[in-house]
Design a protein around this motif. Structure first.
Motif, mmCIF file in Angstrom:
data_model
loop_
_atom_site.group_PDB
_atom_site.id
_atom_site.type_symbol
_atom_site.label_atom_id
_atom_site.label_comp_id
_atom_site.label_asym_id
_atom_site.label_seq_id
_atom_site.Cartn_x
_atom_site.Cartn_y
_atom_site.Cartn_z
ATOM 1 N N CYS A 128 45.395 43.164 30.680
ATOM 2 C CA CYS A 128 45.945 41.811 30.576
ATOM 3 C C CYS A 128 47.451 41.845 30.808
ATOM 4 O O CYS A 128 48.034 42.906 31.003
ATOM 5 C CB CYS A 128 45.643 41.210 29.204
ATOM 6 S SG CYS A 128 46.423 42.100 27.838
ATOM 7 N N GLU A 134 45.777 40.960 39.084
ATOM 8 C CA GLU A 134 45.467 42.078 38.192
ATOM 9 C C GLU A 134 46.411 43.258 38.395
ATOM 10 O O GLU A 134 46.590 44.065 37.490
ATOM 11 C CB GLU A 134 44.007 42.485 38.348
ATOM 12 C CG GLU A 134 43.071 41.429 37.767
ATOM 13 C CD GLU A 134 41.601 41.771 37.886
ATOM 14 O OE1 GLU A 134 41.238 42.739 38.595
ATOM 15 O OE2 GLU A 134 40.803 41.039 37.261
ATOM 16 N N THR A 168 40.302 33.483 39.712
ATOM 17 C CA THR A 168 40.976 34.779 39.738
ATOM 18 C C THR A 168 41.394 35.305 38.369
ATOM 19 O O THR A 168 41.648 36.493 38.215
ATOM 20 C CB THR A 168 42.238 34.687 40.603
ATOM 21 O OG1 THR A 168 43.047 33.613 40.093
ATOM 22 C CG2 THR A 168 41.885 34.404 42.050
ATOM 23 N N HIS A 169 41.516 34.425 37.387
ATOM 24 C CA HIS A 169 42.001 34.823 36.062
ATOM 25 C C HIS A 169 41.827 33.651 35.099
ATOM 26 O O HIS A 169 41.400 32.567 35.506
ATOM 27 C CB HIS A 169 43.481 35.216 36.125
ATOM 28 C CG HIS A 169 44.394 34.071 36.404
ATOM 29 N ND1 HIS A 169 44.475 33.462 37.646
ATOM 30 C CD2 HIS A 169 45.254 33.389 35.612
ATOM 31 C CE1 HIS A 169 45.344 32.478 37.609
ATOM 32 N NE2 HIS A 169 45.841 32.407 36.376
ATOM 33 N N ARG A 179 42.716 37.808 43.239
ATOM 34 C CA ARG A 179 42.457 38.412 41.921
ATOM 35 C C ARG A 179 43.072 39.803 41.840
ATOM 36 O O ARG A 179 43.693 40.161 40.831
ATOM 37 C CB ARG A 179 40.955 38.462 41.642
ATOM 38 C CG ARG A 179 40.658 39.055 40.286
ATOM 39 C CD ARG A 179 39.249 38.902 39.869
ATOM 40 N NE ARG A 179 39.045 39.552 38.570
ATOM 41 C CZ ARG A 179 37.976 39.416 37.843
ATOM 42 N NH1 ARG A 179 37.002 38.620 38.221
ATOM 43 N NH2 ARG A 179 37.870 40.047 36.698
ATOM 44 N N GLU A 232 35.977 36.230 33.498
ATOM 45 C CA GLU A 232 34.604 36.303 32.985
ATOM 46 C C GLU A 232 34.535 36.534 31.473
ATOM 47 O O GLU A 232 33.475 36.386 30.864
ATOM 48 C CB GLU A 232 33.793 37.381 33.710
ATOM 49 C CG GLU A 232 34.303 38.786 33.545
ATOM 50 C CD GLU A 232 35.383 39.173 34.560
ATOM 51 O OE1 GLU A 232 35.804 40.338 34.511
ATOM 52 O OE2 GLU A 232 35.825 38.338 35.372
ATOM 53 N N LYS A 251 40.924 45.464 27.040
ATOM 54 C CA LYS A 251 40.809 44.729 28.296
ATOM 55 C C LYS A 251 42.195 44.613 28.937
ATOM 56 O O LYS A 251 43.154 44.233 28.275
ATOM 57 C CB LYS A 251 40.224 43.334 28.065
ATOM 58 C CG LYS A 251 38.791 43.364 27.559
ATOM 59 C CD LYS A 251 37.889 44.003 28.599
ATOM 60 C CE LYS A 251 36.472 44.104 28.115
ATOM 61 N NZ LYS A 251 35.596 44.748 29.080
ATOM 62 N N ALA A 290 41.051 38.570 32.671
ATOM 63 C CA ALA A 290 39.913 38.352 33.564
ATOM 64 C C ALA A 290 39.155 37.063 33.216
ATOM 65 O O ALA A 290 38.975 36.745 32.038
ATOM 66 C CB ALA A 290 38.964 39.544 33.496
#
Length: 121
Positions: free
Chosen positions: A47, A12, A108-109, A8, A77, A45, A75
């Motif tokens: 991205c 990211e 992870t994404h 992750r 979540e 967020k 992400a």
């Protein structure tokens, strides 16, 4: 650090943009419910947007059509509903997109296919 956390972090580290997620919702103001008002549910967020050109088989005498796949990496979540408006800021450029379907969610994404924003359906 476990494998998922390491993976992750690697994904990211590629994020180069931020986005706002906007939904249409019923909103109550002064005891009056107003339908379909734009509500930003997620702000700035991190991205990444990926672009892939796909050659189409349709061609006319004047032009060959090109299609473009646009994919958002973000992400896992976050809950981003189909049809949401996604406003991406990258290198001081702001572009609005529409979430065109259900996301592919991984540990992870998540990956979300996007279309350019043309208005609410």
């Amino acid at each position: 650090m476990d494998y998922i956390t390491m993976a992750r972090n690697a994904i990211e580290s590629q994020y180069d943009s931020v986005c706002d997620i906007i939904e249409r919702q019923a909103v109550t103001e002064n005891n009056i419910t107003k339908n379909n008002k734009e509500v930003t549910v997620e702000f700035e967020k991190p991205c990444r947007v990926s672009f892939e050109d796909i050659d189409a088989n349709t061609e006319t005498d004047t032009e060959a059509k090109k299609n473009q796949k646009i994919k958002l990496f973000i992400a896992p979540e976050l809950v981003i509903k189909p049809g949401s408006k996604i406003v991406v800021t990258r290198k001081n450029r702001v572009t609005a997109y529409k979430n065109s379907g259900e996301p592919a969610v991984y540990d992870t994404h998540q990956e979300i296919m996007l279309d350019l924003w043309k208005g609410w359906a």
